[in-house]
Design a protein around this motif. Structure first.
Motif, PDB file in Angstrom:
ATOM      1  N   SER A 146       0.997  -1.198  -0.090  1.00 49.65           N
ATOM      2  CA  SER A 146       0.147   0.341   0.367  1.00 49.65           C
ATOM      3  C   SER A 146       0.833   1.865   0.305  1.00 49.65           C
ATOM      4  O   SER A 146       0.328   2.405   0.069  1.00 49.65           O
ATOM      5  CB  SER A 146      -0.920   0.319   0.996  1.00 49.65           C
ATOM      6  N   THR A 158     -15.761  -4.513   1.260  1.00 56.44           N
ATOM      7  CA  THR A 158     -14.806  -4.146   1.893  1.00 56.44           C
ATOM      8  C   THR A 158     -14.292  -4.586   2.262  1.00 56.44           C
ATOM      9  O   THR A 158     -14.738  -4.981   3.533  1.00 56.44           O
ATOM     10  CB  THR A 158     -14.626  -2.238   1.249  1.00 56.44           C
ATOM     11  N   GLU A 193      -9.517  -4.186   4.324  1.00 57.91           N
ATOM     12  CA  GLU A 193      -8.571  -3.524   4.612  1.00 57.91           C
ATOM     13  C   GLU A 193      -7.560  -4.336   5.201  1.00 57.91           C
ATOM     14  O   GLU A 193      -7.430  -5.867   5.323  1.00 57.91           O
ATOM     15  CB  GLU A 193      -8.795  -2.651   6.105  1.00 57.91           C
ATOM     16  N   SER A 252      -7.725  -0.095   2.222  1.00 56.46           N
ATOM     17  CA  SER A 252      -9.026  -0.362   1.857  1.00 56.46           C
ATOM     18  C   SER A 252      -9.298  -0.994   0.406  1.00 56.46           C
ATOM     19  O   SER A 252      -8.852  -0.507  -0.970  1.00 56.46           O
ATOM     20  CB  SER A 252     -10.314   0.689   1.902  1.00 56.46           C
ATOM     21  N   GLY A 253     -10.015  -2.165   0.192  1.00 59.87           N
ATOM     22  CA  GLY A 253     -10.152  -2.592  -0.766  1.00 59.87           C
ATOM     23  C   GLY A 253     -10.938  -3.337  -1.787  1.00 59.87           C
ATOM     24  O   GLY A 253     -12.408  -3.830  -0.494  1.00 59.87           O
ATOM     25  N   HIS A 266      -6.380  -3.866  -5.678  1.00 58.93           N
ATOM     26  CA  HIS A 266      -6.453  -3.115  -4.577  1.00 58.93           C
ATOM     27  C   HIS A 266      -5.389  -2.416  -5.752  1.00 58.93           C
ATOM     28  O   HIS A 266      -4.489  -3.184  -6.381  1.00 58.93           O
ATOM     29  CB  HIS A 266      -5.302  -3.017  -3.587  1.00 58.93           C
TER      30      HIS A 266
END
Length: 313
Positions: free
Chosen positions: A95, A220, A222, A232-233, A256
């Protein structure tokens, strides 16, 4: 500053699946007598750890991460061992990208092997699930790595001594930045690149894959990366992932826009990281970096239980 790719850290809740293909015991390849056999342990996210010594001290618990370029050591352990001469690098996580300190480790002991690590990034203990460090591709290159989930052990064999003709499924891969990428896999009929990543808890797909998938997202979640950054994704469902003659059905994928996909040149084509939740469905998984092959043994009940999450042929 050099950049280190580290693909790890995905949270996912998966439904349990049944197994599907029986191997004749005579087909199972023997482990050479020169192999280092190491008992596997598990950290809190059920990823694989092995005992490792540092400069002759330990053992310490290190995560095995076939998706990480560099071996990583926790900041706390580096301070405890008074590892000095620290440098700087940029650590690329799922990320984020963050500047970190690095150290050189002259002796990393794994089984009977002693390996030197020239540049090991330092990260807080909490960022790697409480493990003391991570064994990355810099320590695994030139090795045939066998993950035996049934016997709960890992075997490291020099590539020239490894035998790979007895596995149920052998998939060819190509090498990018030291990682093996399976280029001819298919997900829901879509051709997809797959990275086998023992450092990821669940499976992660890029945005190019999300655009091609036609099923609805399921909410969603995390995920937290090696730098401790949370993102988040969206959650989707993979209806059928084909790896050679094996097929995994109905498993969650977190979508993501992860920096490692871009670093590997996979951001503009459908690609995914195959994490531990799916790898554990196999009986054994072997990775041969020199021969660029990923090998799988199907679980014992894979021909007896249909329909299920598994199909073998």
């Amino acid at each position: 500053m050099p950049q280190w790719l580290f693909a790890a850290g995905a949270a996912a809740t998966l439904a349990s699946g049944s197994a599907v293909h029986v191997l004749d015991e005579s087909d199972i390849p023997a482990i050479p007598v020169t192999a280092d056999i190491i008992e596997l342990q598990h950290e809190r996210f059920r990823r694989l750890t092995v005992p490792v010594t540092i400069q002759g001290t330990g053992p310490y618990r290190f995560l095995i991460d076939t998706g990480a370029q560099a071996t990583v050591i926790s900041l706390q352990l580096a301070d405890q061992l008074q590892l000095g001469n620290r440098g700087k690098a940029t650590l690329v996580g799922m990320s984020s990208s963050r500047p970190v300190e690095t150290v050189a480790i002259s002796e990393v002991g794994l089984g009977n092997r002693i390996i030197s690590v020239h540049t090991a990034p330092l990260v807080p203990l909490a960022n790697i699930g409480g493990a003391d460090g991570v064994l990355g591709l810099d320590t695994l290159q030139g090795q045939h790595v066998l993950l035996d989930f049934e016997q709960n052990r890992i075997a490291l064999v020099d590539a020239e001594e490894a035998q790979d003709d007895g596995y149920e499924i052998i998939v060819r891969a190509r090498r990018k930045l030291g990682q093996l990428v399976i280029a001819n896999a298919r997900l829901n009929g879509i051709r997809i690149a797959v990275i086998v990543d023992t450092g990821a808890q669940g499976s992660i797909g890029n945005l190019a894959l999300q655009e091609r998938m036609r099923n609805r997202d399921r909410g969603t979640t995390e995920l937290t990366d090696i730098n401790g950054v949370t993102a988040s994704g969206d959650i989707g469902i993979g209806k059928g992932l084909e790896l050679g003659r094996a097929r995994i059905e109905s498993f969650p994928i977190i979508y993501h826009d992860a920096p490692p996909f871009r670093a590997l040149g996979l951001h503009d084509q459908p690609a995914m990281v195959l994490g531990m939740q799916e790898l554990r469905l196999f009986k054994r998984v072997a990775i041969d970096f020199d021969k660029r092959r990923v090998m799988f043994d199907m679980p014992d009940n894979s021909r007896r239980n249909r329909p299920s999450r598994w199909f073998g042929g």
